[in-house]
Design an enzyme around this catalytic site. Sequence first.
Site, mmCIF file in Angstrom:
data_model
loop_
_atom_site.group_PDB
_atom_site.id
_atom_site.type_symbol
_atom_site.label_atom_id
_atom_site.label_comp_id
_atom_site.label_asym_id
_atom_site.label_seq_id
_atom_site.Cartn_x
_atom_site.Cartn_y
_atom_site.Cartn_z
ATOM 1 N N HIS A 263 0.536 -1.625 -0.322
ATOM 2 C CA HIS A 263 -0.042 0.305 -0.132
ATOM 3 C C HIS A 263 1.023 1.073 -0.084
ATOM 4 O O HIS A 263 2.356 1.810 0.740
ATOM 5 C CB HIS A 263 -0.765 0.433 1.908
ATOM 6 C CG HIS A 263 -1.283 0.731 0.875
ATOM 7 N ND1 HIS A 263 -2.395 2.270 1.301
ATOM 8 C CD2 HIS A 263 -3.261 0.547 0.763
ATOM 9 C CE1 HIS A 263 -3.410 2.287 1.235
ATOM 10 N NE2 HIS A 263 -4.414 1.344 0.506
ATOM 11 N N ASP A 317 -7.824 -5.494 0.143
ATOM 12 C CA ASP A 317 -8.286 -6.300 -0.361
ATOM 13 C C ASP A 317 -8.087 -7.614 -0.787
ATOM 14 O O ASP A 317 -8.448 -8.331 -1.629
ATOM 15 C CB ASP A 317 -7.559 -5.906 -2.602
ATOM 16 C CG ASP A 317 -8.782 -4.442 -2.439
ATOM 17 O OD1 ASP A 317 -9.676 -4.332 -3.041
ATOM 18 O OD2 ASP A 317 -8.172 -3.724 -3.689
HETATM 19 N N1 ACO Z 1 4.212 -7.832 -3.946
HETATM 20 C C1 ACO Z 1 5.323 -7.794 -3.942
HETATM 21 N N2 ACO Z 1 6.507 -6.661 -4.443
HETATM 22 C C2 ACO Z 1 5.435 -5.206 -4.388
HETATM 23 C C3 ACO Z 1 4.544 -5.536 -3.569
HETATM 24 C C4 ACO Z 1 3.587 -5.940 -4.169
HETATM 25 N N3 ACO Z 1 2.002 -6.506 -3.762
HETATM 26 N N4 ACO Z 1 4.071 -4.227 -3.698
HETATM 27 C C5 ACO Z 1 5.137 -3.480 -3.853
HETATM 28 N N5 ACO Z 1 5.932 -4.140 -3.521
HETATM 29 C C6 ACO Z 1 7.495 -3.665 -4.197
HETATM 30 C C7 ACO Z 1 7.757 -3.158 -5.733
HETATM 31 O O1 ACO Z 1 8.265 -4.060 -6.136
HETATM 32 C C8 ACO Z 1 8.924 -2.143 -4.966
HETATM 33 O O2 ACO Z 1 9.813 -2.970 -4.527
HETATM 34 P P1 ACO Z 1 11.727 -2.484 -4.980
HETATM 35 O O3 ACO Z 1 11.405 -0.853 -4.186
HETATM 36 O O4 ACO Z 1 12.420 -3.511 -4.570
HETATM 37 O O5 ACO Z 1 11.575 -1.999 -6.408
HETATM 38 C C9 ACO Z 1 8.360 -1.576 -3.522
HETATM 39 O O6 ACO Z 1 7.434 -2.737 -2.942
HETATM 40 C C10 ACO Z 1 7.445 -0.380 -3.965
HETATM 41 O O7 ACO Z 1 6.675 -0.399 -4.436
HETATM 42 P P2 ACO Z 1 5.525 0.516 -5.105
HETATM 43 O O8 ACO Z 1 5.176 -0.550 -6.427
HETATM 44 O O9 ACO Z 1 6.705 1.550 -5.892
HETATM 45 O O10 ACO Z 1 4.689 1.160 -4.449
HETATM 46 P P3 ACO Z 1 3.374 1.693 -5.086
HETATM 47 O O11 ACO Z 1 2.955 2.762 -3.394
HETATM 48 O O12 ACO Z 1 3.540 2.616 -6.486
HETATM 49 O O13 ACO Z 1 2.354 1.092 -5.418
HETATM 50 C C11 ACO Z 1 0.527 -0.264 -4.749
HETATM 51 C C12 ACO Z 1 1.685 0.507 -4.392
HETATM 52 C C13 ACO Z 1 -0.056 0.031 -6.037
HETATM 53 C C14 ACO Z 1 -0.626 -0.985 -3.574
HETATM 54 C C15 ACO Z 1 1.562 -1.996 -4.455
HETATM 55 O O14 ACO Z 1 1.677 -2.141 -3.356
HETATM 56 C C16 ACO Z 1 0.667 -2.916 -5.589
HETATM 57 O O15 ACO Z 1 0.888 -2.940 -6.593
HETATM 58 N N6 ACO Z 1 0.394 -4.292 -4.362
HETATM 59 C C17 ACO Z 1 -0.809 -5.154 -5.689
HETATM 60 C C18 ACO Z 1 -1.839 -4.829 -5.787
HETATM 61 C C19 ACO Z 1 -2.815 -4.081 -4.554
HETATM 62 O O16 ACO Z 1 -3.036 -5.257 -3.630
HETATM 63 N N7 ACO Z 1 -3.536 -3.251 -5.018
HETATM 64 C C20 ACO Z 1 -4.884 -3.204 -4.088
HETATM 65 C C21 ACO Z 1 -4.209 -1.978 -3.113
HETATM 66 S S1 ACO Z 1 -5.105 -1.284 -2.537
HETATM 67 C C22 ACO Z 1 -6.506 -0.750 -2.338
HETATM 68 O O17 ACO Z 1 -6.422 0.283 -4.073
HETATM 69 C C23 ACO Z 1 -7.551 -0.348 -2.198
#
Ligand code: ACO
Length: 383
Positions: A263, A317
């Site tokens: 998140h 979620d």
């Molecule tokens: N699984 C594995 N690695 C992850 C995950 C995940 N679910 N989420 C973040 N990371 C890692 C990324 O790979 C990244 O790693 P790095 O720094 O080594 O490259 C780091 O954590 C930061 O990730 P970002 O994608 O840049 O984080 P951001 O804050 O932009 O994204 C998000 C947040 C979109 C929710 C992300 O965690 C994600 O895609 N999660 C999966 C989708 C999901 O569950 N979405 C629902 C969110 S809740 C809602 O919207 C109601």
Amino acid sequence: MAESACEYKPGLEGIPAAQSSVSYVDGGKGVLEYRGINIEELAKNSTFLETAYLLIWGELPTTQELAKFEADIIEHRWIKYHIRDMMKCFPEGGHPMDALQASAAALGLFYSRRALDDPQYIYQAVVRILAKIPTMVAAFHQLRNGNDPVKPVGDLGYAGNFLYMLTEKKPEPLVARIFDVCLTLHAEHTINASTFAALVTASTLTDPYAVIASAVGTLAGPLHGGANEEVLAMLKEINSVENVRPFVEERIAKKEKIMGFGHRVYKVKDPRATILQSLAERLFDLIGFDNYYEIALELEKVVGEKLGHKGIYANVDFYSGLVYRRLGIPTDLFTPMFAIARVAGWLAHWKEQLSINRIYRPTQVYVGNHNIQYVAIQERNGR
Ligand code: ACO
């Protein structure tokens, strides 16, 4: 300041885009408050409609105010036959979020008056939208299965009536209560992508139906509301507790996301995931266990081990899909149900935006060229 000198933050991370008193998140401590009230207290003591009133009008309603609000919503649960007939023309295989976005926008055709400074207009719009969105979600589901929409009933609450329109069966009171709590938990969450889309649209002073349609379209994406569908697809793919560890390791090695985790704001377990997990367990006690739950528990454990150091834990979620699945709700309706709840938050932000409105017009950092000469098409063809 020249545009090129502005600091650009991808995803606007950490950049305040609004001032708001609707809700508050402390991502480090895992705290979520609506209008200053902790989400655990609301989940325990309130109902979705009372919470919606709180979010939109800023304080809990009196008995009389709540009774009027609930009665007005019951009265407006119906949708016009034009809307129903329009929905009949939607392709059965279309995604229900697309159907919802189109239907929400279509409401603007019928209630086109835009008296944004008239409190009565605002009240009516809030009531209409909260009342009709669940009816439209259920109607599309019935129509795509070749049935006429099930008419709303006045003797069921907001959540119970939705489940009834979806299944034509009156739900057990505890089942309706659990679904109502799910709605409360999803009702609002500060300035996420869909709320930001709602604010941008609202700031142009367009009608509230366009605001909601814009937010619904944004919520549909797999990185936002669409993640709960993806969680179930992932649990299905994993298929057994033994497969969890290799699955997680492979995803991490390929730098792929594990849905339902992570998140932008929470760096601990999302408080809504904790409440949803206990709701899932209550539901399993009532109507039987779900074999995906063991896989989910193991997945949460392994992701915690492997990604906890990055602050990646279960988000809202992760468990909502399991609750909805156990309620017998088709997977592609999970995100529309999120939308039914989040309408409350979008409307609260719409109303707040109107009171302090200035049109959104951010800047950009231009990284293109200048003074490029136009080349005639015949001279471009040999490229
Ligand atoms: N699984 C594995 N690695 C992850 C995950 C995940 N679910 N989420 C973040 N990371 C890692 C990324 O790979 C990244 O790693 P790095 O720094 O080594 O490259 C780091 O954590 C930061 O990730 P970002 O994608 O840049 O984080 P951001 O804050 O932009 O994204 C998000 C947040 C979109 C929710 C992300 O965690 C994600 O895609 N999660 C999966 C989708 C999901 O569950 N979405 C629902 C969110 S809740 C809602 O919207 C109601």
